[in-house]
Design a protein around this motif. Structure first.
Motif, short mmCIF file in Angstrom:
data_model
loop_
_atom_site.label_atom_id
_atom_site.label_comp_id
_atom_site.label_asym_id
_atom_site.label_seq_id
_atom_site.Cartn_x
_atom_site.Cartn_y
_atom_site.Cartn_z
N SER A 26 0.84 -1.20 0.00
CA SER A 26 0.00 0.00 0.00
C SER A 26 0.87 1.25 0.00
N PRO A 27 0.28 2.42 -0.41
CA PRO A 27 1.06 3.67 -0.39
C PRO A 27 1.65 3.97 0.98
N THR A 28 0.88 3.70 2.05
CA THR A 28 1.39 3.95 3.40
C THR A 28 2.60 3.07 3.67
N ASP A 29 2.50 1.80 3.27
CA ASP A 29 3.61 0.88 3.50
C ASP A 29 4.81 1.22 2.62
N THR A 30 4.54 1.74 1.41
CA THR A 30 5.64 2.18 0.53
C THR A 30 6.43 3.29 1.20
N GLU A 31 5.70 4.20 1.85
CA GLU A 31 6.36 5.31 2.57
C GLU A 31 7.18 4.77 3.74
N LYS A 32 6.60 3.80 4.48
CA LYS A 32 7.31 3.15 5.61
C LYS A 32 8.62 2.53 5.11
N LEU A 33 8.49 1.81 3.98
CA LEU A 33 9.63 1.08 3.44
C LEU A 33 10.71 2.06 2.98
N SER A 34 10.30 3.17 2.40
CA SER A 34 11.25 4.18 1.94
C SER A 34 12.04 4.77 3.11
N LYS A 35 11.33 5.09 4.19
CA LYS A 35 12.00 5.63 5.39
C LYS A 35 12.93 4.59 6.01
N LEU A 36 12.44 3.34 6.01
CA LEU A 36 13.25 2.26 6.59
C LEU A 36 14.51 2.04 5.76
N ARG A 37 14.37 2.08 4.44
CA ARG A 37 15.52 1.88 3.56
C ARG A 37 16.61 2.93 3.84
N ALA A 38 16.18 4.17 4.02
CA ALA A 38 17.14 5.26 4.30
C ALA A 38 17.82 5.04 5.64
N ALA A 39 17.05 4.59 6.63
CA ALA A 39 17.62 4.37 7.96
C ALA A 39 18.62 3.21 7.94
N VAL A 40 18.25 2.14 7.25
CA VAL A 40 19.12 0.95 7.18
C VAL A 40 20.41 1.27 6.41
N ALA A 41 20.30 2.10 5.39
CA ALA A 41 21.48 2.48 4.59
C ALA A 41 22.54 3.15 5.46
N ALA A 42 22.10 3.79 6.54
CA ALA A 42 23.04 4.51 7.42
C ALA A 42 23.69 3.61 8.47
N LEU A 43 23.25 2.35 8.55
CA LEU A 43 23.82 1.44 9.56
C LEU A 43 25.16 0.92 9.06
N ASN A 44 26.24 1.29 9.75
CA ASN A 44 27.57 0.88 9.27
C ASN A 44 28.06 -0.43 9.88
N GLN A 45 27.21 -1.06 10.71
CA GLN A 45 27.64 -2.32 11.35
C GLN A 45 27.44 -3.54 10.45
N ILE A 46 26.66 -3.38 9.37
CA ILE A 46 26.35 -4.53 8.53
C ILE A 46 26.70 -4.25 7.07
N SER A 47 26.83 -5.34 6.30
CA SER A 47 27.26 -5.23 4.89
C SER A 47 26.09 -4.81 3.99
N GLU A 48 26.41 -4.48 2.76
CA GLU A 48 25.38 -4.13 1.78
C GLU A 48 24.47 -5.33 1.49
N ASN A 49 25.05 -6.53 1.47
CA ASN A 49 24.23 -7.74 1.27
C ASN A 49 23.21 -7.91 2.38
N GLU A 50 23.65 -7.64 3.62
CA GLU A 50 22.73 -7.77 4.76
C GLU A 50 21.63 -6.71 4.69
N LYS A 51 21.99 -5.50 4.33
CA LYS A 51 20.98 -4.43 4.20
C LYS A 51 19.95 -4.79 3.15
N SER A 52 20.43 -5.28 2.00
CA SER A 52 19.54 -5.65 0.90
C SER A 52 18.61 -6.79 1.31
N GLY A 53 19.17 -7.81 1.96
CA GLY A 53 18.37 -8.96 2.40
C GLY A 53 17.30 -8.56 3.40
#
Length: 471
Positions: free
Chosen positions: A7-34
């Motif tokens: 849903s549009p609401t969930d798309t917005e949630k996912l977009s915010k989450l993606r940005a937050a996860v991208a900033a986590l430097n403790q894990i690899s790009e593969n882990e972020k993607s998964g």
């Protein structure tokens, strides 16, 4: 499986989450993607409920009876050739916290001073010695167990097996209220993360470089099992069947009892063998799913897979990720459970194995079973006592006083004889002497505030014990 659009609401949630996860430097790009893929699947409802009308009972060609497997080669050289294709992978990411232990669960003592890991190593050592083969052991750790395991495996340095370790992914926990990762809120300790377990086996095997290394050694099949399942030993008949029939994937299932009603089961669905788990069952069909009439088998979590097929499907997934014009579903999603991957492999099957291949130790009640005279240990293998006439194990319920391993052990001078036991329920402050025999249905319930001691040598059969006067 039915799918739904995010849903549009969930798309917005996912977009915010993606940005937050991208900033986590403790894990690899593969882990972020998964991780993002896992959440996207959750939000979309993908692979949730099944269309109940499409479920069919699998035939014996799809779920092969163990007794129908061909015998293994009698020639030692042929057996060696077969075993040299094999790798054993044990899931070693769990801690023993539920049983009151710290560190990896695999180092809890099971019997005769031997831990889960000791028994696994002894089993593979004996195979390598007997057939002159090279079956390596892989341990998939989590960030919770990695450091301890690295130290523990040093004691096997002189064994005749190669032991490799690699880590599964590290995913952030989410805060329900705002769907944000806990580590982004200042919780940078281990509590802010979790290991995804079974679902992460194939991607982690690939990302660690272990898959390519094994393929370069000529390995063809991996046997995957939980480290706490004492029945999950290498089976030559199963390996031989998969090699001969070119089956790329196999899930071991076993006949279901009333104790296994929540376990996943194999079904035929739209022409393919597939795992059905309780979370996918529509509410109105849950009781039907739990019954042992319609669904007679359940998943043991023992899996076999072809290494080249894992590599092929991993490459397919990478291509899919990099080119969104490709048709979706050409390879598994990184977050797909290894247990749910059957529909991606060629000639995927189930094998209906004897119950002896499913002997997990999840609680001290299970520990009582395997430490009793119901089992013996021979060459690292935990073997059931043939004197037990009933094919099912007794059901055992122990109160909270027995939950931690240390407390459990201190309450028994010796583990009772339970060859003829049907069920045991213990509640309250109960202590067991030495040489006790339990038969039939036994209930021992100490009154509140009273210490109840079962004397040495007591024989209790079909009784409820509330105090010394009942013994």
């Amino acid at each position: 499986m039915a799918t739904a659009i995010v849903s549009p609401t969930d798309t917005e949630k996912l977009s915010k989450l993606r940005a937050a996860v991208a900033a986590l430097n403790q894990i690899s790009e593969n882990e972020k993607s998964g991780f993002i893929k896992l959440i996207a699947r959750y939000l979309s409802g993908e692979a949730q409920h099944v269309d109940w009308s499409k479920i069919q009972t699998p035939t014996d060609e799809v779920v092969v009876p163990y007794d129908c497997l061909a015998p293994t080669p009698e020639d030692l050289a042929e057996t060696k050739k077969l075993l040299d294709k094999l790798v054993v992978l044990k899931l070693n990411g769990g801690l023993g916290t539920t049983m009151g232990c710290t560190g990896p669960k695999s180092v809890i003592e099971v019997r005769n001073g031997l831990t889960f890991l000791d028994l696994i190593v002894i089993q593979i050592e004996s195979l390598n010695s007997k057939y002159g083969c090279n079956v390596p052991l892989l341990l998939m750790n989590s960030f919770n167990t990695h450091d301890d395991t690295q130290k523990i495996v040093e004691k096997y340095a002189k064994s005749n097996i190669e032991i490799h370790t690699f880590n599964q992914s590290q995913y952030p926990r989410l805060v329900v209220e705002d769907f944000m990762p806990l580590p982004c809120k200042g919780n940078t300790g281990k509590d802010g993360w979790y290991p995804p377990g079974h679902g992460d086996v194939f991607p982690s095997l690939m990302n660690s470089g272990k898959l390519d290394a094994l393929l370069s050694q000529g390995k063809e099949y991996v046997f995957i099992a939980n480290s706490d399942n004492l029945g999950a030993v290498v089976d030559l008949k199963i390996l031989n069947h998969l090699v001969q029939n070119k089956n790329e994937y196999c899930m071991e299932v076993t006949p279901k009892t009333l104790a296994d009603v929540k376990g996943g089961t194999l079904i035929s669905y739209e022409g393919k063998v597939q795992l059905l788990e309780i979370a996918q069952v529509p509410d109105e069909h849950v009781n039907e799913f739990k019954s042992i009439e319609k669904f007679k088998i359940f998943n043991t979590n023992n899996l076999w897979a072809n290494l080249k097929a894992i590599k092929r499907l991993s490459r397919s997934r990478c291509t899919q990720d990099g080119d969104h014009s490709k048709p979706q579903g050409s390879g598994w999603n990184q977050s797909s459970s290894a247990r749910n991957s059957s529909c991606f492999f060629d000639k995927a099957i189930g094998i209906n194995v004897p119950r002896s291949r499913f002997l997990p130790v999840k609680a001290t009640s299970d520990l009582l079973l395997v430490q009793s005279d119901l089992y013996t240990v021979d060459g690292g293998f935990v073997i059931r006592n043939k004197a037990r006439a009933n094919p099912e194990n007794p059901s055992i319920e122990l109160g909270p006083e027995f939950k931690k391993v240390g407390n459990f052990l201190s309450r028994f001078k010796s583990i009772p004889s339970i060859i003829e036991l049907d069920s045991l329920k213990v509640t309250g402050d109960v202590w067991f002497g030495a040489g006790i025999t339990l038969k039939g249905k036994v209930v021992i319930a100490a009154k509140s505030g009273v210490k109840l001691e079962i004397p040495d040598g007591a024989v209790i059969e079909n009784k409820e014990i509330n105090g010394p006067e009942d013994i």
